[in-house]
Design an enzyme around this catalytic site. Structure first.
Site, short mmCIF file in Angstrom:
data_model
loop_
_atom_site.label_atom_id
_atom_site.label_comp_id
_atom_site.label_asym_id
_atom_site.label_seq_id
_atom_site.Cartn_x
_atom_site.Cartn_y
_atom_site.Cartn_z
CG HIS A 73 -1.78 1.20 1.33
ND1 HIS A 73 -1.49 2.23 2.19
CD2 HIS A 73 -2.91 1.58 0.66
CE1 HIS A 73 -2.40 3.18 2.06
NE2 HIS A 73 -3.27 2.80 1.15
CD GLU A 76 -2.88 2.54 -3.51
OE1 GLU A 76 -3.68 3.49 -3.41
OE2 GLU A 76 -3.05 1.44 -2.93
CG HIS A 77 -0.07 6.30 -0.54
ND1 HIS A 77 -0.71 7.43 -0.09
CD2 HIS A 77 -0.92 5.27 -0.28
CE1 HIS A 77 -1.89 7.10 0.42
NE2 HIS A 77 -2.03 5.79 0.33
CD GLU A 153 -5.30 5.37 2.55
OE1 GLU A 153 -5.80 4.37 2.00
OE2 GLU A 153 -4.23 5.89 2.18
#
Length: 466
Positions: A73, A76-77, A153
Site C-alpha cells: 500500500h 501505491e502512494h 488515511e
C-alpha cells in the site's frame, strides 16, 4: 395505391428475413504472452473514443511479512511521487494535459495501476504506467511526507465501522497468517518502512510473469502488444515463475474458528460479521456459493416494502425489527475465502435472536432450499454480475482480476451459463459441505453486550429446523 405499396413493402421484408443470418457482434478477449512472461489482454471496441489501460499485479498485502506489512500500500502512494524521467509535477501535468485519470489500489492479493484516457492517448498512458512501475524514485523526503498521509488515511478507515469489522474478521479467521493482516499495515510499520523495504518488494513481486497489461475500449490488441514489448520487455522474471492462476507451493491458509469482540457501549448500534471458510476463485463450488449468497442477499430497513422481498431472512428480520440492515458476502481469494453475513442492529436486546434466525436460515440451505428462491437468486446474481460490466474501466477490472486469479477470462455468456447450471441439489451440497456444523469466525464491534457466547452460537450451526 397505398395498400399496394404496403403489401409490396411487406413482401420485401419477408424476402429479406429469409436471407437473415445471426452474427455474434459481442466483444471478446484477446490474450498474448511476451517472451518474459508478461500477459497482454484486450477487449476492443473499435468505435469507442476512450480506453482504459492498466497493469494488474499478482501481489498485495498477502506477499508481505509481519515486519513489512503495509509495504504494498505504501508503494501505491509512492508511485505518483516522481520517476527518473518525470518529476511529480511533470507527471501530474502530463496526465492533466491528455485529460486522463490515473489511479491505483492495493488489495490483499493484487496491486493495480490503471489509467482512463482518450483512445489516441493510449501510448502515452502505457508509457506513464510503465515508468511509475519501473522507475519510481522512492526518495527519502517523499517517503517521510507520505507517512503522515497514510496515517491520516488509516484514521479515516478506523472511522468506517464496516472496514474495522472486516479487518478483524480476517484477523481471527486467518490468525498469524498473511491473509489475516490489514492492507494498510499497523501504525508502527507505517512509521518504520524504509526505501529498502519498498525496493525489495518491487524486486520480489513486480515481475513480468506476475503481471497482466489490460486494455479495454478503443484499443487494438496488436498495438498494445507492441507497446508492451517496448515498455515492459526489460522486466525481470520471478526466480520460480508460475503461470497465472497456478497456486504456489505456499501452504493453503488455515481457517480458524474464533472471534474478536470490541465492546463500546457509547455506540448506539452493534456491528457483527460472521463467516465460515469460503472458496477460492477457481473452485468448482465458486458459482454455487455465489448463488447461495444471493439467496440471502442484502437488506436495509429503509427499503420500501422490505417485508415483501423474496429473501426469507429479509422477511424475518424486517417483520421482527431485528436489525437495521444486513449484507451477505462471498469473498474469494486464490485458494480460500470467507462466506457469511454482516449485520448492523440497534435492537441490542435481541442480538441473540438476530443471529439465531440467521443461522437457522443457513441451516435450512442444507435441508430444504426451494426451487423458487434458487431461481430468483440466479437471476439476481446474473443481473448483478453482467450489469457491473458497464464501462471500459469495469471491464478492465474484470479481465485483470480473472486472468491474475485463474489464468483465463470467462466471457459474460460463460458466466451466465455457469450460474444457470446451479441447481437446488448444488445448493444443498455446498451448504452441507461449507455451512452445516462448521466452525465460524466472528467479529463484533460496538454495543454488543447482548451477543451470546461463541459456544451457544456454534450450536445453531447444526440445529434442526423444528
Amino acid at each position: 395505391m397505398l395498400g399496394r405499396v404496403l403489401k409490396s413493402a411487406a413482401r420485401s421484408q419477408r424476402g429479406l428475413r429469409s436471407f437473415a443470418t445471426t452474427t455474434n457482434l459481442g466483444p471478446f478477449t484477446e490474450i498474448s504472452t511476451l517472451s518474459n512472461g508478461l500477459t497482454v489482454a484486450t477487449e476492443s471496441q473499435p468505435h469507442a473514443q476512450t480506453a482504459t489501460v492498466g497493469v494488474w499485479i499478482d501481489a498485495g498485502s498477502r506477499a508481505e511479512t509481519d515486519k513489512t506489512n503495509g509495504t504494498a500500500h505504501f508503494l501505491e502512494h509512492m508511485a505518483f511521487k516522481g520517476t527518473g524521467r518525470r518529476s511529480q509535477h511533470a507527471l501530474e501535468l502530463e496526465v492533466e494535459n491528455i485529460g486522463a485519470h490515473l489511479n491505483a489500489y492495493t488489495s490483499r492479493e493484487q496491486t493495480v495501476y490503471y489509467a482512463k484516457s482518450f483512445s489516441k492517448d493510449v501510448p502515452v498512458a502505457v508509457d506513464i504506467i510503465s515508468d511509475i512501475l519501473q522507475n519510481s524514485k522512492l526518495e527519502s523526503g517523499a517517503i517521510e511526507r507520505e507517512r503522515d498521509v497514510i496515517l491520516r488515511e488509516q484514521q479515516e478507515v478506523d472511522k468506517q465501522l464496516e472496514e474495522v469489522v472486516f479487518d478483524h474478521l480476517h484477523a481471527v479467521a486467518f490468525q498469524g497468517q498473511p491473509l489475516g493482516r490489514t492492507i494498510l499495515g499497523p501504525k508502527n510499520n507505517i512509521l518504520s518502512i524504509q526505501r529498502d523495504d519498498l525496493a525489495s518488494y518491487i524486486q520480489t513481486n513486480y515481475t513480468a510473469d506476475r503481471m497482466v497489461l489490460v486494455g479495454t475500449g478503443g484499443v487494438d490488441h496488436q498495438s498494445l502488444v507492441k507497446l508492451a514489448e517496448k515498455h515492459f520487455s526489460s522486466l525481470p522474471v520471478s526466480a520460480n515463475p508460475l503461470a497465472l492462476g497456478r497456486l504456489s507451493s505456499e501452504r493453503k491458509p488455515t481457517f480458524v474458528g474464533s472471534e474478536a469482540r470490541i465492546r463500546d457501549d457509547e455506540l448506539p448500534t452493534a456491528h457483527v460479521a460472521i463467516a465460515v471458510e469460503g472458496v477460492g476463485w477457481s473452485s468448482p463450488d465458486y458459482f454455487p456459493m455465489m448463488v447461495m449468497q444471493s439467496i440471502f442477499g442484502n437488506w436495509d430497513r429503509s427499503l420500501g416494502a422490505s417485508s415483501l422481498l423474496s429473501s426469507r431472512l429479509s422477511h424475518i428480520i424486517s417483520s421482527n425489527s431485528l436489525a437495521n440492515s444486513f449484507m451477505s458476502f462471498s469473498t474469494s481469494y486464490s485458494d480460500t475465502g470467507l462466506w457469511g453475513i454482516y449485520l448492523v442492529s440497534e435492537n441490542l436486546m435481541n442480538l441473540d435472536d438476530t443471529l439465531h434466525f440467521t443461522l437457522k436460515e443457513w441451516t435450512r440451505m442444507s435441508i430444504a432450499p426451494t426451487e423458487g428462491e434458487v431461481e430468483r437468486a440466479k437471476s439476481q446474481l446474473k443481473a448483478g454480475l453482467l450489469l457491473s460490466l458497464d464501462g471500459t474501466t469495469a471491464v478492465a477490472e474484470d479481465i485483470g482480476r480473472q486472468i491474475v486469479t485463474s489464468g483465463k477470462r470467462m466471457t459474460p455468456a460463460q458466466i451466465e451459463n455457469a450460474v444457470d447450471a446451479v441447481s437446488v441439489d448444488d445448493i444443498k451440497r455446498v451448504a452441507q459441505k461449507y455451512l452445516w456444523d462448521k466452525d465460524f469466525a466472528l467479529a463484533a464491534f460496538g454495543n454488543i453486550d447482548g451477543l451470546k457466547d461463541y459456544g451457544r452460537i456454534r450450536n445453531d450451526m447444526s440445529s434442526m429446523l423444528y
